[in-house]
Design a protein around this motif. Structure first.
Motif, PDB file in Angstrom:
ATOM      1  N   PRO A  63       0.705  -1.034   0.098  1.00 33.82           N
ATOM      2  CA  PRO A  63       0.022  -0.048   0.019  1.00 33.82           C
ATOM      3  C   PRO A  63       0.666   1.201  -0.043  1.00 33.82           C
ATOM      4  O   PRO A  63       0.270   2.399  -0.357  1.00 33.82           O
ATOM      5  CB  PRO A  63      -0.716  -0.155   1.256  1.00 33.82           C
ATOM      6  N   THR A  64       2.076   1.163   0.510  1.00 39.08           N
ATOM      7  CA  THR A  64       3.000   2.306   0.473  1.00 39.08           C
ATOM      8  C   THR A  64       4.067   2.699  -0.611  1.00 39.08           C
ATOM      9  O   THR A  64       5.117   3.195  -0.532  1.00 39.08           O
ATOM     10  CB  THR A  64       3.705   2.586   1.691  1.00 39.08           C
ATOM     11  N   HIS A  65       3.784   1.551  -1.567  1.00 39.21           N
ATOM     12  CA  HIS A  65       4.880   1.453  -2.666  1.00 39.21           C
ATOM     13  C   HIS A  65       4.991   2.737  -3.199  1.00 39.21           C
ATOM     14  O   HIS A  65       4.108   3.586  -3.490  1.00 39.21           O
ATOM     15  CB  HIS A  65       4.604   0.448  -3.772  1.00 39.21           C
ATOM     16  N   PRO A  66       6.080   3.386  -3.222  1.00 45.28           N
ATOM     17  CA  PRO A  66       6.521   4.731  -3.781  1.00 45.28           C
ATOM     18  C   PRO A  66       6.073   5.075  -5.423  1.00 45.28           C
ATOM     19  O   PRO A  66       5.470   6.317  -5.746  1.00 45.28           O
ATOM     20  CB  PRO A  66       7.940   4.962  -4.074  1.00 45.28           C
ATOM     21  N   ALA A  67       5.895   4.060  -6.135  1.00 47.33           N
ATOM     22  CA  ALA A  67       5.411   4.193  -7.533  1.00 47.33           C
ATOM     23  C   ALA A  67       3.975   4.519  -7.504  1.00 47.33           C
ATOM     24  O   ALA A  67       3.609   5.408  -8.456  1.00 47.33           O
ATOM     25  CB  ALA A  67       5.478   2.832  -8.358  1.00 47.33           C
ATOM     26  N   ARG A  68       2.979   4.360  -6.282  1.00 41.43           N
ATOM     27  CA  ARG A  68       1.710   5.072  -6.304  1.00 41.43           C
ATOM     28  C   ARG A  68       1.580   6.226  -6.303  1.00 41.43           C
ATOM     29  O   ARG A  68       0.684   7.082  -6.290  1.00 41.43           O
ATOM     30  CB  ARG A  68       1.055   4.275  -4.901  1.00 41.43           C
ATOM     31  N   ALA A  69       2.793   7.251  -5.889  1.00 41.41           N
ATOM     32  CA  ALA A  69       2.618   8.637  -5.596  1.00 41.41           C
ATOM     33  C   ALA A  69       2.125   9.331  -6.639  1.00 41.41           C
ATOM     34  O   ALA A  69       2.538   9.116  -7.924  1.00 41.41           O
ATOM     35  CB  ALA A  69       4.071   9.056  -5.025  1.00 41.41           C
ATOM     36  N   PRO A  70       1.489  10.215  -6.493  1.00 39.23           N
ATOM     37  CA  PRO A  70       0.945  11.223  -7.736  1.00 39.23           C
ATOM     38  C   PRO A  70       2.267  11.838  -8.582  1.00 39.23           C
ATOM     39  O   PRO A  70       2.131  12.006  -9.619  1.00 39.23           O
ATOM     40  CB  PRO A  70       0.232  12.465  -7.155  1.00 39.23           C
ATOM     41  N   SER A  71       3.440  11.820  -7.800  1.00 34.58           N
ATOM     42  CA  SER A  71       4.503  12.349  -8.804  1.00 34.58           C
ATOM     43  C   SER A  71       5.090  11.276  -9.651  1.00 34.58           C
ATOM     44  O   SER A  71       5.969  11.553 -10.629  1.00 34.58           O
ATOM     45  CB  SER A  71       5.714  12.504  -7.672  1.00 34.58           C
TER      46      SER A  71
ATOM     47  N   TYR B 211       1.938   5.429 -19.458  1.00 38.21           N
ATOM     48  CA  TYR B 211       2.233   6.796 -19.011  1.00 38.21           C
ATOM     49  C   TYR B 211       2.874   7.038 -17.562  1.00 38.21           C
ATOM     50  O   TYR B 211       2.485   6.358 -16.592  1.00 38.21           O
ATOM     51  CB  TYR B 211       0.666   7.498 -18.807  1.00 38.21           C
ATOM     52  N   ARG B 212       3.790   8.074 -17.612  1.00 40.60           N
ATOM     53  CA  ARG B 212       4.392   8.416 -16.202  1.00 40.60           C
ATOM     54  C   ARG B 212       4.789   9.837 -16.314  1.00 40.60           C
ATOM     55  O   ARG B 212       5.251  10.378 -17.192  1.00 40.60           O
ATOM     56  CB  ARG B 212       5.748   7.527 -15.978  1.00 40.60           C
ATOM     57  N   PRO B 213       4.942  10.527 -15.301  1.00 39.74           N
ATOM     58  CA  PRO B 213       5.103  12.050 -15.171  1.00 39.74           C
ATOM     59  C   PRO B 213       6.595  12.320 -15.225  1.00 39.74           C
ATOM     60  O   PRO B 213       7.063  12.993 -14.519  1.00 39.74           O
ATOM     61  CB  PRO B 213       4.351  12.521 -13.835  1.00 39.74           C
ATOM     62  N   ASP B 214       7.130  11.765 -16.341  1.00 41.07           N
ATOM     63  CA  ASP B 214       8.593  12.173 -16.484  1.00 41.07           C
ATOM     64  C   ASP B 214       8.858  12.810 -17.845  1.00 41.07           C
ATOM     65  O   ASP B 214       8.047  12.583 -18.711  1.00 41.07           O
ATOM     66  CB  ASP B 214       9.465  10.851 -16.550  1.00 41.07           C
TER      67      ASP B 214
ATOM     68  N   ALA C 237      -7.461  14.665  -2.327  1.00 42.67           N
ATOM     69  CA  ALA C 237      -8.141  15.840  -2.604  1.00 42.67           C
ATOM     70  C   ALA C 237      -9.454  15.823  -2.115  1.00 42.67           C
ATOM     71  O   ALA C 237     -10.154  16.853  -1.526  1.00 42.67           O
ATOM     72  CB  ALA C 237      -7.990  16.362  -3.981  1.00 42.67           C
ATOM     73  N   SER C 238     -10.331  14.622  -2.269  1.00 44.96           N
ATOM     74  CA  SER C 238     -11.690  14.702  -1.826  1.00 44.96           C
ATOM     75  C   SER C 238     -12.018  13.754  -0.973  1.00 44.96           C
ATOM     76  O   SER C 238     -12.860  12.994  -0.680  1.00 44.96           O
ATOM     77  CB  SER C 238     -12.594  14.628  -3.179  1.00 44.96           C
ATOM     78  N   GLY C 239     -10.722  13.638   0.003  1.00 38.74           N
ATOM     79  CA  GLY C 239     -11.082  12.463   1.159  1.00 38.74           C
ATOM     80  C   GLY C 239     -10.303  11.291   0.522  1.00 38.74           C
ATOM     81  O   GLY C 239      -9.870  10.653   1.097  1.00 38.74           O
ATOM     82  N   ALA C 240     -11.074  10.657  -0.476  1.00 38.41           N
ATOM     83  CA  ALA C 240     -10.585   9.409  -1.035  1.00 38.41           C
ATOM     84  C   ALA C 240      -9.506   9.328  -2.036  1.00 38.41           C
ATOM     85  O   ALA C 240      -9.893  10.292  -3.088  1.00 38.41           O
ATOM     86  CB  ALA C 240     -11.887   8.476  -1.255  1.00 38.41           C
ATOM     87  N   ALA C 241      -8.911   8.335  -2.128  1.00 39.11           N
ATOM     88  CA  ALA C 241      -7.985   8.215  -3.353  1.00 39.11           C
ATOM     89  C   ALA C 241      -8.503   8.062  -4.776  1.00 39.11           C
ATOM     90  O   ALA C 241      -9.643   6.946  -4.697  1.00 39.11           O
ATOM     91  CB  ALA C 241      -6.795   7.139  -3.122  1.00 39.11           C
ATOM     92  N   SER C 242      -8.156   8.543  -5.882  1.00 37.51           N
ATOM     93  CA  SER C 242      -8.640   8.116  -7.040  1.00 37.51           C
ATOM     94  C   SER C 242      -8.667   6.752  -7.295  1.00 37.51           C
ATOM     95  O   SER C 242      -7.449   6.180  -7.128  1.00 37.51           O
ATOM     96  CB  SER C 242      -8.420   9.141  -8.242  1.00 37.51           C
ATOM     97  N   GLU C 243      -9.712   6.071  -7.964  1.00 33.03           N
ATOM     98  CA  GLU C 243      -9.284   4.473  -8.300  1.00 33.03           C
ATOM     99  C   GLU C 243      -8.757   4.439  -9.743  1.00 33.03           C
ATOM    100  O   GLU C 243      -8.573   3.252 -10.033  1.00 33.03           O
ATOM    101  CB  GLU C 243     -10.637   3.661  -8.042  1.00 33.03           C
ATOM    102  N   LEU C 244      -8.723   5.438 -10.298  1.00 39.60           N
ATOM    103  CA  LEU C 244      -8.341   5.349 -11.773  1.00 39.60           C
ATOM    104  C   LEU C 244      -7.083   5.738 -12.116  1.00 39.60           C
ATOM    105  O   LEU C 244      -6.723   7.120 -11.540  1.00 39.60           O
ATOM    106  CB  LEU C 244      -9.312   5.952 -12.840  1.00 39.60           C
ATOM    107  N   VAL C 245      -6.014   5.520 -12.798  1.00 39.26           N
ATOM    108  CA  VAL C 245      -4.607   5.889 -13.487  1.00 39.26           C
ATOM    109  C   VAL C 245      -4.654   5.488 -14.915  1.00 39.26           C
ATOM    110  O   VAL C 245      -5.490   4.730 -15.412  1.00 39.26           O
ATOM    111  CB  VAL C 245      -3.738   5.145 -12.697  1.00 39.26           C
ATOM    112  N   LEU C 246      -3.845   6.260 -15.332  1.00 38.24           N
ATOM    113  CA  LEU C 246      -3.135   5.965 -16.805  1.00 38.24           C
ATOM    114  C   LEU C 246      -2.168   4.985 -16.421  1.00 38.24           C
ATOM    115  O   LEU C 246      -1.276   5.047 -15.517  1.00 38.24           O
ATOM    116  CB  LEU C 246      -2.535   7.327 -17.342  1.00 38.24           C
TER     117      LEU C 246
END
Ligand code: PHE
Length: 376
Positions: A149-157, A217-220, A180-189
């Protein structure tokens, strides 16, 4: 007088019949029916003739004039249609001929050509090509691939989160960021093609031999990373599959892409969903694996290493099978006591970069023809 009219008429008729162009006809019209021509003059002089001749000569001359006018019209029409006919003939276009000069028909983008080349290699080894969604759930992208659950790849960065349709509809701009709205979004690219491992196993029973090409997709963003790129995942699940099968498969791939003399080497690594995990290197084709060129200079491609890193791989972690519920579609299911498997993920951009000596990954996406036309 009447004979005179007939003479004029037959001479004019012969000339009109022989006229070969619109200009010639115009000239004949002036010569035979113009103001100074003989026939009209004769007509004008009818009034001065003795009374008993007037009617007959007038009628003959009038008739002759009408006949000649009609004939001029007919001949003009004939000439026009002959001219049109020859124009149609000389301007005829064969629409099935290639253009002049022939236009180039274009070519495949280097990434498309590379993807197809790689697909063909794995098809030849007995794999089937399947594809999956680019908008993925956190479940398939991370949870079912054994990420803590804490794996760093999950971070929005490191991962693009997608606003769920409801939040997007309400115009909540930051609905996409977890928390942002209390719960994490369940959808990713999807950040890799690996989520398809579990999806494919859910819908197909073992044995399984698939490759999964697609966008990820990755934010790099720099010379070796673009926010969107392409991977080809491989997954083989069967009985008695070992790391040696993985190595043999990847050796065949490396030789097909980089040449028959290549070797592969596995180095220990870590991925949450494979155990053991490896990074796979191919012996450098630029220096034949020596690390330096014939002239003694260090090989620029492998930086003197003799090896090029090409992909990540490993034996499927038994924990992953536990995320694949047994159903009618995949019966008898994926029992880790019975099946083993291997998986790999390779970057299409990276393979093409190595193979063609491309210095900057962004070149693939700038659509500069001077770059694109060098390939294919
Ligand atoms: N998904 C991993 C990545 O993107 C690559 C990989 C795939 C590793 C399959 C092991 C097995 O980095």
């Amino acid at each position: 007088m009447i004979e005179r009219v007939e003479q004029l008429r037959s001479k004019a008729e012969a000339e009109i019949a022989a006229a070969g162009s619109a200009e010639a006809l115009q000239e004949l019209r002036v010569r035979h029916l113009g103001r100074r021509a003989q026939l009209p003059q004769l007509l004008r002089g009818v009034a001065e003739l003795p009374a008993e001749q007037r009617a007959a000569v007038g009628a003959a001359a009038n008739q002759a004039r009408h006949a000649l006018e009609e004939m001029l019209e007919r001949r003009a029409a004939e000439l026009r249609s002959a001219e049109l006919g020859s124009l149609l003939e000389s301007d005829r276009v064969d629409v099935t001929l290639p253009g002049a000069p022939p236009q180039p028909i274009g070519r495949l983008h280097l990434l498309t050509a590379t993807r197809r080349e790689l697909e063909d290699i794995f098809l030849g080894l007995g794999f089937t090509v399947v594809e999956g969604p680019e908008v993925e759930t956190v479940h398939y992208n991370f949870d079912a691939l054994n990420h803590s659950p804490t794996h760093p790849a999950r971070a929005p960065s490191d991962t693009f989160y997608v606003a769920p349709p409801a939040a997007a509809g309400r115009g909540e701009e930051d609905g996409a960021s977890p928390g942002a709205s209390g719960a994490a979004s369940e959808l990713v690219l999807r950040t890799h093609t690996s989520p398809m491992q579990v999806r494919v196993m859910e819908s197909h029973p073992p044995p399984l031999y698939v490759v999964i090409p697609g966008r990820v997709y990755r934010p790099d963003s720099d010379a070796t990373h673009t926010p969107q790129f392409h991977q080809i995942e491989g997954l083989a699940v069967d009985e008695d599959i070992t790391l040696a099968d993985l190595k043999g498969t990847l050796l065949a791939f490396a030789r097909a892409v980089f040449g028959d003399a290549r070797e592969v080497r596995l180095r220990p690594h870590f991925f949450p969903f494979t155990e053991p995990s490896v990074e796979v290197d191919v012996s450098c084709f630029n220096c034949e694996g020596r690390g330096f060129r014939a002239d003694g200079a260090r090989c620029h491609l492998c930086k003197g290493e003799g090896w090029l890193e090409v992909l990540g791989a490993g034996e499927v972690d038994p924990n992953v099978y536990a995320y694949v519920p047994t159903s009618e579609r995949n019966a008898p299911g994926y029992d880790p006591e019975r099946v083993q498997g291997f998986a790999w993920g390779l970057g299409v951009e990276r393979i093409a970069m190595l193979k063609h000596g491309i210095p900057d990954l962004r070149l693939y996406y700038e659509n500069d023809l001077r770059f694109l036309e060098q390939f294919g």
